[in-house]
Design an enzyme around this catalytic site. Structure first.
Site, PDB file in Angstrom:
ATOM      1  N   ASP A  32       4.570   4.373  -3.572  1.00 51.65           N
ATOM      2  CA  ASP A  32       5.644   3.725  -3.389  1.00 51.65           C
ATOM      3  C   ASP A  32       6.606   4.245  -2.465  1.00 51.65           C
ATOM      4  OD1 ASP A  32       7.641   1.790  -3.387  1.00 51.65           O
ATOM      5  OD2 ASP A  32       8.211   2.388  -5.584  1.00 51.65           O
ATOM      6  N   ARG A  36      12.022   3.928   1.897  1.00 52.49           N
ATOM      7  CA  ARG A  36      12.857   4.567   1.638  1.00 52.49           C
ATOM      8  C   ARG A  36      12.491   5.948   2.643  1.00 52.49           C
ATOM      9  NH1 ARG A  36      12.721   4.023  -4.385  1.00 52.49           N
ATOM     10  NH2 ARG A  36      10.917   2.801  -3.871  1.00 52.49           N
ATOM     11  N   HIS A  49       5.229   2.991   6.635  1.00 51.97           N
ATOM     12  CA  HIS A  49       3.912   2.400   6.299  1.00 51.97           C
ATOM     13  C   HIS A  49       2.767   3.404   7.077  1.00 51.97           C
ATOM     14  CE1 HIS A  49       5.697  -0.316   3.811  1.00 51.97           C
ATOM     15  NE2 HIS A  49       5.907  -0.992   4.702  1.00 51.97           N
ATOM     16  N   SER A  77       0.519  -6.220  -2.859  1.00 53.28           N
ATOM     17  CA  SER A  77       0.680  -6.834  -4.060  1.00 53.28           C
ATOM     18  C   SER A  77       0.663  -8.287  -3.695  1.00 53.28           C
ATOM     19  CB  SER A  77       1.746  -6.421  -4.965  1.00 53.28           C
ATOM     20  OG  SER A  77       2.962  -6.816  -4.440  1.00 53.28           O
ATOM     21  N   ARG A  83       8.204 -10.352   1.461  1.00 55.25           N
ATOM     22  CA  ARG A  83       8.764  -9.390   2.488  1.00 55.25           C
ATOM     23  C   ARG A  83       8.807 -10.276   3.772  1.00 55.25           C
ATOM     24  NH1 ARG A  83       7.181  -3.127   1.429  1.00 55.25           N
ATOM     25  NH2 ARG A  83       7.917  -3.442  -0.878  1.00 55.25           N
ATOM     26  N   LEU A 143     -17.774   8.618  -4.603  1.00 58.85           N
ATOM     27  CA  LEU A 143     -16.401   8.231  -5.099  1.00 58.85           C
ATOM     28  C   LEU A 143     -16.285   6.557  -4.882  1.00 58.85           C
ATOM     29  CD1 LEU A 143     -13.398   8.821  -5.697  1.00 58.85           C
ATOM     30  CD2 LEU A 143     -13.075   9.188  -3.326  1.00 58.85           C
TER      31      LEU A 143
HETATM   32  C1  FPP Z   1       5.506   0.736  -0.900  1.00 61.41           C
HETATM   33  O1  FPP Z   1       6.291   1.188  -0.171  1.00 61.41           O
HETATM   34  C2  FPP Z   1       4.226   0.503  -0.314  1.00 61.41           C
HETATM   35  C3  FPP Z   1       3.572  -0.605  -0.019  1.00 61.41           C
HETATM   36  C4  FPP Z   1       4.256  -1.970  -0.161  1.00 61.41           C
HETATM   37  C5  FPP Z   1       2.412  -0.477   0.609  1.00 61.41           C
HETATM   38  C6  FPP Z   1       1.576   0.513   0.783  1.00 61.41           C
HETATM   39  C7  FPP Z   1       0.933   0.772   1.859  1.00 61.41           C
HETATM   40  C8  FPP Z   1       0.372   1.648   2.549  1.00 61.41           C
HETATM   41  C9  FPP Z   1       0.466   3.065   1.782  1.00 61.41           C
HETATM   42  C10 FPP Z   1      -0.076   1.500   3.972  1.00 61.41           C
HETATM   43  C11 FPP Z   1      -0.937   0.797   3.937  1.00 61.41           C
HETATM   44  C12 FPP Z   1      -2.485   0.884   3.452  1.00 61.41           C
HETATM   45  C13 FPP Z   1      -3.598   0.282   3.790  1.00 61.41           C
HETATM   46  C14 FPP Z   1      -4.702   0.482   3.265  1.00 61.41           C
HETATM   47  C15 FPP Z   1      -2.964  -1.187   4.002  1.00 61.41           C
HETATM   48  P1  FPP Z   1       7.862   0.349   0.070  1.00 61.41           P
HETATM   49  O2  FPP Z   1       7.807  -0.242   1.241  1.00 61.41           O
HETATM   50  O3  FPP Z   1       7.944  -0.618  -1.062  1.00 61.41           O
HETATM   51  O4  FPP Z   1       8.821   1.295  -0.072  1.00 61.41           O
HETATM   52  P2  FPP Z   1      10.450   1.196  -0.338  1.00 61.41           P
HETATM   53  O5  FPP Z   1      10.352   0.930  -1.933  1.00 61.41           O
HETATM   54  O6  FPP Z   1      10.976   2.516  -0.286  1.00 61.41           O
HETATM   55  O7  FPP Z   1      11.026   0.042   0.501  1.00 61.41           O
END
Ligand code: FPP
Length: 259
Positions: A32, A36, A49, A77, A83, A143
């Site tokens: 997460d 931010r 990302h 998710s 979004r 793994l």
């Molecule tokens: C949360 O950050 C992260 C996600 C919703 C996606 C996680 C994705 C990655 C780490 C990169 C993609 C990886 C693959 C394998 C597709 P957020 O956007 O909710 O951050 P925020 O809460 O600060 O807005």
């Protein structure tokens, strides 16, 4: 496009002494804070990302070195469809690129890829890429990288209940045979041990529909950093917290038991 590299991103022998001596077998990551992290730097969310994928690579490599056998990552998710369309499309493209660029190296490093979540409403090319990754790496044993993509735990539990109901209705399963172990066999995570440790970055302290059933006895560590900042030392700090916990699984403390 993949870039030729002199050293592999993932090839690393497990260290002879991975550290605490009490490495969790299965770690689950809630990655997460990408948005931010980017906002704090005046960058577009996409950049957060993109840097998140780099942190993911570091995490997979560190997991191998630290002797972790299962790593589950929350990549997209069931609720992330809410979004903006452009962000959803960015996340889909990052998954495409991750599999295309890294699959060969993940395979060479002995990593098995397993995907959990609902595949039905994903683009056909993404479904094919995920299948290709699972098929290519299915015999690897160093793994297990379990990618939660289009995953929601409540939806997974409802799907399992539906499959069980169909088996009962078809006369293949007796209602009396339904218990917690059998139920777990109908979940997407069948065959994978429950997570010992769930790590969430960005300071939020919630599960957000991730591995609700499987985390019944997991330890939780919440790190006050954003996901793109996650590195080997953050991983070690989380494992050190985990190692200091007294896991009782509803029983008595192992620390109070006479030797
Ligand atoms: C949360 O950050 C992260 C996600 C919703 C996606 C996680 C994705 C990655 C780490 C990169 C993609 C990886 C693959 C394998 C597709 P957020 O956007 O909710 O951050 P925020 O809460 O600060 O807005």
């Amino acid at each position: 496009m993949s870039h030729p590299q002199t050293t592999s991103r993932y090839q690393a022998a497990p260290l002879s002494d991975p550290g605490s001596g009490a490495a969790p077998r299965h770690v689950a990551l809630i990655m997460d804070g990408n948005g931010r992290w980017a906002a704090k730097r005046g960058l577009p969310r996409f950049e957060g990302h993109r840097r998140g994928v780099e942190a993911l690579r570091r995490a997979v490599r560190a997991a191998g070195e630290l002797g972790i056998l299962y790593l589950t990552i929350y990549s997209f998710s069931s609720e992330n469809w809410r979004r903006p369309e452009s962000e959803v499309s960015d996340l889909m493209n990052l998954l495409r690129r991750f599999v295309r660029d890294d699959l060969a190296q993940l395979h060479e490093a002995g990593i098995r890829i397993k995907v959990i979540g609902e595949r039905g409403n994903l683009a056909p090319d993404i479904r094919s890429l995920l299948e290709e990754a699972e098929n290519l790496t299915r015999d690897n044993g160093r793994l297990v990288l379990q990618i939660a993509f289009n995953y929601g735990s409540r939806q997974e539990i409802a799907r399992a209940a539906r499959l069980i109901a169909a088996d009962v209705a078809g006369g293949r399963l007796a209602p009396d045979a339904i218990n917690a172990d059998l139920f777990a066999d109908y979940l997407d995570t069948a065959g994978v041990p429950d997570p010992d440790l769930v790590i969430r970055t960005s300071g939020e302290q919630r599960l957000s529909n991730f591995l609700l059933w499987q985390s019944a006895y997991a330890e939780f560590v919440f790190l006050p950093i954003h996901w793109p900042e996650f590195d080997r030392s953050s991983f070690e700090a989380a494992i050190a917290q985990y190692a200091s916990r007294d896991r009782r699984f509803g029983g008595t403390s192992s620390k109070e038991r006479p030797l």
